[in-house]
Each structure stands twice: as C-alpha cells, then as structure tokens.
Motif scaffolding. Structure first.
Motif, PDB file in Angstrom:
ATOM      1  N   ARG A 273     -13.824 -10.147  -3.211  1.00 31.71           N
ATOM      2  CA  ARG A 273     -14.395 -11.021  -2.197  1.00 31.71           C
ATOM      3  C   ARG A 273     -13.271 -11.680  -1.406  1.00 31.71           C
ATOM      4  N   ALA A 274     -13.470 -11.814  -0.093  1.00 30.99           N
ATOM      5  CA  ALA A 274     -12.438 -12.459   0.728  1.00 30.99           C
ATOM      6  C   ALA A 274     -12.263 -13.917   0.324  1.00 30.99           C
ATOM      7  N   TRP A 275     -13.360 -14.598  -0.005  1.00 28.25           N
ATOM      8  CA  TRP A 275     -13.279 -15.953  -0.556  1.00 28.25           C
ATOM      9  C   TRP A 275     -14.408 -16.138  -1.547  1.00 28.25           C
ATOM     10  N   ALA A 276     -14.194 -17.027  -2.494  1.00 30.23           N
ATOM     11  CA  ALA A 276     -15.147 -17.234  -3.579  1.00 30.23           C
ATOM     12  C   ALA A 276     -16.333 -18.077  -3.116  1.00 30.23           C
ATOM     13  N   ASN A 277     -17.369 -18.098  -3.933  1.00 29.68           N
ATOM     14  CA  ASN A 277     -18.569 -18.889  -3.666  1.00 29.68           C
ATOM     15  C   ASN A 277     -18.793 -19.820  -4.854  1.00 29.68           C
ATOM     16  N   PRO A 278     -17.978 -20.874  -4.968  1.00 31.12           N
ATOM     17  CA  PRO A 278     -17.977 -21.682  -6.193  1.00 31.12           C
ATOM     18  C   PRO A 278     -19.103 -22.705  -6.242  1.00 31.12           C
ATOM     19  N   THR A 279     -19.351 -23.180  -7.454  1.00 30.92           N
ATOM     20  CA  THR A 279     -20.218 -24.333  -7.658  1.00 30.92           C
ATOM     21  C   THR A 279     -19.370 -25.596  -7.504  1.00 30.92           C
ATOM     22  N   PRO A 280     -19.854 -26.597  -6.779  1.00 32.00           N
ATOM     23  CA  PRO A 280     -19.026 -27.796  -6.565  1.00 32.00           C
ATOM     24  C   PRO A 280     -18.669 -28.501  -7.864  1.00 32.00           C
ATOM     25  N   LYS A 281     -17.439 -28.994  -7.948  1.00 29.72           N
ATOM     26  CA  LYS A 281     -17.040 -29.844  -9.066  1.00 29.72           C
ATOM     27  C   LYS A 281     -17.574 -31.265  -8.832  1.00 29.72           C
ATOM     28  N   ASP A 282     -17.447 -32.093  -9.842  1.00 28.27           N
ATOM     29  CA  ASP A 282     -17.883 -33.485  -9.709  1.00 28.27           C
ATOM     30  C   ASP A 282     -16.955 -34.286  -8.813  1.00 28.27           C
ATOM     31  N   ARG A 283     -15.686 -33.859  -8.753  1.00 29.57           N
ATOM     32  CA  ARG A 283     -14.715 -34.675  -8.033  1.00 29.57           C
ATOM     33  C   ARG A 283     -13.569 -33.813  -7.516  1.00 29.57           C
ATOM     34  N   TYR A 284     -13.051 -34.184  -6.340  1.00 29.04           N
ATOM     35  CA  TYR A 284     -11.886 -33.536  -5.750  1.00 29.04           C
ATOM     36  C   TYR A 284     -10.951 -34.624  -5.224  1.00 29.04           C
ATOM     37  N   LYS A 285      -9.713 -34.250  -5.065  1.00 30.11           N
ATOM     38  CA  LYS A 285      -8.757 -35.175  -4.444  1.00 30.11           C
ATOM     39  C   LYS A 285      -9.104 -35.381  -2.976  1.00 30.11           C
ATOM     40  N   VAL A 286      -9.423 -34.263  -2.277  1.00 30.63           N
ATOM     41  CA  VAL A 286      -9.751 -34.317  -0.854  1.00 30.63           C
ATOM     42  C   VAL A 286     -11.022 -33.513  -0.603  1.00 30.63           C
ATOM     43  N   VAL A 287     -11.943 -34.105   0.126  1.00 34.29           N
ATOM     44  CA  VAL A 287     -13.117 -33.379   0.615  1.00 34.29           C
ATOM     45  C   VAL A 287     -13.019 -33.293   2.129  1.00 34.29           C
ATOM     46  N   ILE A 288     -13.068 -32.088   2.650  1.00 30.60           N
ATOM     47  CA  ILE A 288     -13.064 -31.864   4.092  1.00 30.60           C
ATOM     48  C   ILE A 288     -14.475 -31.452   4.499  1.00 30.60           C
ATOM     49  N   VAL A 289     -15.060 -32.211   5.385  1.00 32.95           N
ATOM     50  CA  VAL A 289     -16.413 -31.908   5.858  1.00 32.95           C
ATOM     51  C   VAL A 289     -16.297 -31.079   7.132  1.00 32.95           C
ATOM     52  N   GLY A 290     -16.756 -29.843   7.062  1.00 29.94           N
ATOM     53  CA  GLY A 290     -16.692 -28.943   8.202  1.00 29.94           C
ATOM     54  C   GLY A 290     -15.838 -27.721   7.915  1.00 29.94           C
ATOM     55  N   ALA A 291     -16.478 -26.567   7.688  1.00 28.44           N
ATOM     56  CA  ALA A 291     -15.752 -25.323   7.419  1.00 28.44           C
ATOM     57  C   ALA A 291     -15.670 -24.482   8.677  1.00 28.44           C
ATOM     58  N   GLY A 292     -15.236 -25.114   9.764  1.00 26.32           N
ATOM     59  CA  GLY A 292     -14.874 -24.376  10.962  1.00 26.32           C
ATOM     60  C   GLY A 292     -13.371 -24.165  10.971  1.00 26.32           C
ATOM     61  N   GLY A 293     -12.848 -23.733  12.108  1.00 27.97           N
ATOM     62  CA  GLY A 293     -11.423 -23.464  12.195  1.00 27.97           C
ATOM     63  C   GLY A 293     -10.571 -24.674  11.881  1.00 27.97           C
ATOM     64  N   HIS A 294     -10.917 -25.845  12.439  1.00 26.40           N
ATOM     65  CA  HIS A 294     -10.097 -27.042  12.243  1.00 26.40           C
ATOM     66  C   HIS A 294     -10.121 -27.512  10.788  1.00 26.40           C
ATOM     67  N   GLY A 295     -11.303 -27.498  10.173  1.00 27.36           N
ATOM     68  CA  GLY A 295     -11.403 -27.922   8.780  1.00 27.36           C
ATOM     69  C   GLY A 295     -10.658 -26.996   7.841  1.00 27.36           C
ATOM     70  N   LEU A 296     -10.817 -25.687   8.040  1.00 27.73           N
ATOM     71  CA  LEU A 296     -10.145 -24.716   7.180  1.00 27.73           C
ATOM     72  C   LEU A 296      -8.632 -24.739   7.384  1.00 27.73           C
ATOM     73  N   ALA A 297      -8.201 -24.901   8.646  1.00 25.20           N
ATOM     74  CA  ALA A 297      -6.759 -24.994   8.906  1.00 25.20           C
ATOM     75  C   ALA A 297      -6.175 -26.242   8.263  1.00 25.20           C
ATOM     76  N   THR A 298      -6.910 -27.347   8.295  1.00 31.09           N
ATOM     77  CA  THR A 298      -6.455 -28.566   7.634  1.00 31.09           C
ATOM     78  C   THR A 298      -6.264 -28.331   6.144  1.00 31.09           C
ATOM     79  N   ALA A 299      -7.245 -27.678   5.523  1.00 26.20           N
ATOM     80  CA  ALA A 299      -7.130 -27.386   4.088  1.00 26.20           C
ATOM     81  C   ALA A 299      -5.946 -26.471   3.807  1.00 26.20           C
ATOM     82  N   TYR A 300      -5.777 -25.459   4.631  1.00 24.74           N
ATOM     83  CA  TYR A 300      -4.691 -24.495   4.410  1.00 24.74           C
ATOM     84  C   TYR A 300      -3.325 -25.170   4.472  1.00 24.74           C
ATOM     85  N   TYR A 301      -3.107 -26.002   5.480  1.00 23.12           N
ATOM     86  CA  TYR A 301      -1.796 -26.644   5.602  1.00 23.12           C
ATOM     87  C   TYR A 301      -1.609 -27.780   4.600  1.00 23.12           C
TER      88      TYR A 301
END
Length: 420
Positions: A27-55
């Motif tokens: 698979r190009a990317w996984a389809n995970p079940t959400p964890k209870d907690r993350y250090k950072v949550v980015i709302v919006g899986a468009g180009g800007h949100g995904l690029a923010t996560a990548y960098y």
C-alpha cells in the motif's frame, strides 16, 4: 496498526514486479486506527497539511503525528485547482516563500521517490492594459532584486512562445507579458500522494473520513480534538483546512480574518499538443494551460459572493470562456469535458496566515486564496518550523495574525493574478 514500508520505487522494482504479475506492491500509505494521543495533530490531509507533516519528520524528527481528514486524502482544494506553479510575487515575504516552494518542487520527485510530474514549461502573465505594463515591469525589477528570475517580454516574443494566441484582440490586445521560465505545473494528486506515502513510511498516521467535531482546551491550552472517530489527545494542533479554517477556529474559540469563496475551473476535451506554456490573462480574469492528457485547463476568477460550494455554475463558464476566446480563438471550437469549484480562503491583503493563535498549542495555516497549490512545499516547510519551535522562522515571520492588528499588510491583490 503500524504502517508497512511501501518500498522504493525504481525501474528495477517495476521490472521485478512485472515478473511477479504485480502482486507484491505494498500500500502507498497505511489506513491506521487512531491512537488515543499524538504529539501533533494536523487537521487537513491536503497538500499543505501533508507537507507540514513530512517536513516535521524530515527536518525536526517529529513523527508522532496524525493527519486527519474529514473526507478523502487530497479531496479538497489540492485536487480541485489548475496546478500552476510560479513565484513571481511582488512583496519580499511572498517572493521568499513562493520561491522556496518552487525550489522544493524542482527536486520533489527525487526527494519523495514519487513522480509528481513537475513540468517547468514557463509561465506568462499577459499585459493587456497600460496599467499592467507598468505593474509587471515593476514586478520584474522587484523579482530580480529578490533573486527570482523573471523578465518583461514584448508581444513578438509572446507570439513565439504561444503560437495560438491572438495579439490583436478587439477589446484587450496583448501588449507584452511578465515571463518566468522556471514556472510551470505539476500533477496535483501526485503531490498529495507522494507526501502521504513519505509520511506513512515515517510512521505517521493518515486518518481519512475523520471529521473534527470539537476542540478541547483547558486554561488557554489545547488538550484534544473530538472527531467522528473518537477523542484524540494531543500537545499541538495545526489547522490546515483552507476554506473551512474559520469554522475550525470558531470551535477553538477565536476568529480569523478570512472569507470563503468558490473558485471555479474547467477542462476541455483532449486535443493534440498546441500550447506548452502557462498563460494568465488577468485583465479578463482567465488562465490557460494544456495538460499532459491534452485537455485545455481553464480557470477564472472567484465567485462574487461568499459560499462553500464545490460545484461549477454556467454563468461562470460563460464569463471565463467568453473572455479567453478573444485571446485564444481556437478554444471556441472545443467542448467542455468537466467543471468544478474549490473553496478558497481569502484574507484582506490576499496573503496567507501562518501563525500561532490565541489558544496555546494551536497553529493555523490558511489564507492562501487562489495561490495554494503553488505554495505547498514552502508552506509545509515554514509551518513545520513554526510547530516544532513554537515561533516562526524567516519564511513565516511576516505572515502572523498580528499583522492585521498592527496594519502590516502584505498586499498581493494584483500579483495573485485573478479577480478577487
């Protein structure tokens, strides 16, 4: 659920999998079940949100990240634009972040190991009035001081670059243009998919069909986001949702100086190659390029009223095509293949917002208006630095929310290039 490594794409991998009947691709990317907690949550899986996560992962080693999306990955403005890439903006802060984006686009396929189909075919912004001549020559001078290579070209050179153009239109003849040779296009879906694949390989979670329904705060600090898939605790939240930014900000208890307006575009039936540059005709509010599939990609101005629709309208098709037919007579014989709209987020000075907010731990990236796609890598680079350090770096420093209170506007209402 941990994400399996998608493996490196190469000619050797293609050859190997060909012998295996292409049964072993991951698979190009996984389809995970959400964890209870993350250090950072980015709302919006468009180009800007995904690029923010990548960098965040690449530049700062922060990979405990969830990118949540109420629909499907890249289904918002990232998949609804006309794919133009340029950096010929007037103001210094704008030129810096857009040129950073262009520089990153130039090597993005190699960086992500995913072909984003970047095509530096060149871009011309037509001058069809005396006012535009003065404005574009001023921009060319400013760009050269900024280290952004652009040039003023005369009508003869425009005709050489765009043989199908009519220089002697009855209302608006072509008087020259601002030319950026490094400008061009990329494949919008591929940009989102490439970033998503790279983020997933770093162990980040991309969670689709996960709508934010509320944002929890305590003592002026963010604690969690409540979603259609449950409560997700976090230390930091980045709101990267374009036209819906004001709604998310309202959930968090603050307001943003933006308005949401539909921007429409359409493509023609595919035809043989006839145009290998991008042309923007700002006086008549239309822009035109030809896709790799042969479709003529046509865009125009924003709607005249605030709305959240993602559909087109017949009056807008008529207005945009009527204006472009004078300059490109051959498109009058083409049939429209499809039409769509995207929800753009407009600020008063037509420049973006990359900023901290009145709520601790919440950061916002919005206000890109009609220039969002071209800015994706630069926006993600600057936003990641802001989230990781808590204070903006040089690319984001001038784009804070405080500029509206202090009157430090970054006026790009002309350089943005469409009717606003």
């Amino acid at each position: 659920m941990s994400s399996p490594r998608s493996g490196r794409y190469s000619v050797f991998a293609i050859a190997r999998e060909a012998f295996r009947q292409h049964q072993n691709w991951q698979r190009a990317w996984a389809n995970p079940t959400p964890k209870d907690r993350y250090k950072v949550v980015i709302v919006g899986a468009g180009g800007h949100g995904l690029a923010t996560a990548y960098y965040l992962g690449k530049n700062f080693g922060i990979t405990d990240v969830a990118v949540i999306e109420k629909g499907w990955l890249g289904g918002g403005n990232t998949g609804r634009n006309t794919t133009i890439i340029r950096s010929n903006y007037l103001q210094d802060p704008s030129a810096a972040i857009y040129n950073k984006a262009l520089q990153l686009y130039e090597t993005l396929s190699q960086d992500l190991n995913y072909n984003v189909m970047f095509s530096p075919r060149g871009l011309i912004m037509l001058a069809q009035t005396e006012h535009e001549i003065r404005g574009y020559k001023r921009t060319a001078y400013a760009n050269n001081l900024q280290g952004v290579k652009t040039e003023w070209i005369e009508p003869k050179r425009v005709k050489e670059l765009v043989p199908i153009i009519n220089l002697d239109g009855p209302r608006y003849p072509v008087l020259g243009g601002l030319y950026q040779e490094r400008g061009g296009t990329a494949r919008h879906d591929a940009v989102a998919w490439g970033y998503a694949r790279a983020c997933s390989d770093m162990g980040m979670h991309i969670i689709q069909n996960c709508e934010v329904q509320g944002i929890e705060t305590e003592g002026g600090q963010v604690r969690a986001v409540n979603t259609s898939k449950g409560r997700i605790g976090c230390e930091k939240v980045a709101l990267v949702v374009a036209g819906h930014s004001s709604q998310l900000a309202d959930m968090a208890g603050f307001r943003l100086p933006i308005e949401s307006i539909a921007l429409q575009a359409l493509v023609s039936e595919p035809i043989k190659p006839c145009m290998d540059v991008v042309v923007m005709a700002n006086t008549v509010h239309g822009y035109l390029s030809q896709s790799d599939k042969g479709e003529m990609v046509i865009g125009g101005g924003t709607d005249g009223f605030n709305n959240f629709t993602q559909r087109g309208s017949w009056h807008h098709v008529e207005e945009t095509v009527r204006a472009l037919v004078e300059t490109f007579p051959m498109i009058s014989r083409l049939k429209m293949l499809r039409q769509w709209g995207g929800i753009v987020d407009m600020t008063g000075d037509r420049s973006p917002i990359l900023s901290t907010t009145p709520v601790g731990g919440i950061f916002v990236n919005c206000g890109w208006g009609t220039g969002g796609f071209k800015a994706i890598p630069g926006s993600g680079w600057a936003m990641a630095e802001l989230i990781a350090k808590g204070t903006p770096g040089p690319l984001a420093a001038e784009f804070g929310l405080n500029r509206f209170r202090e009157g430090r506007f970054i006026d790009e209402s002309v350089a943005a290039g469409v009717a606003h």
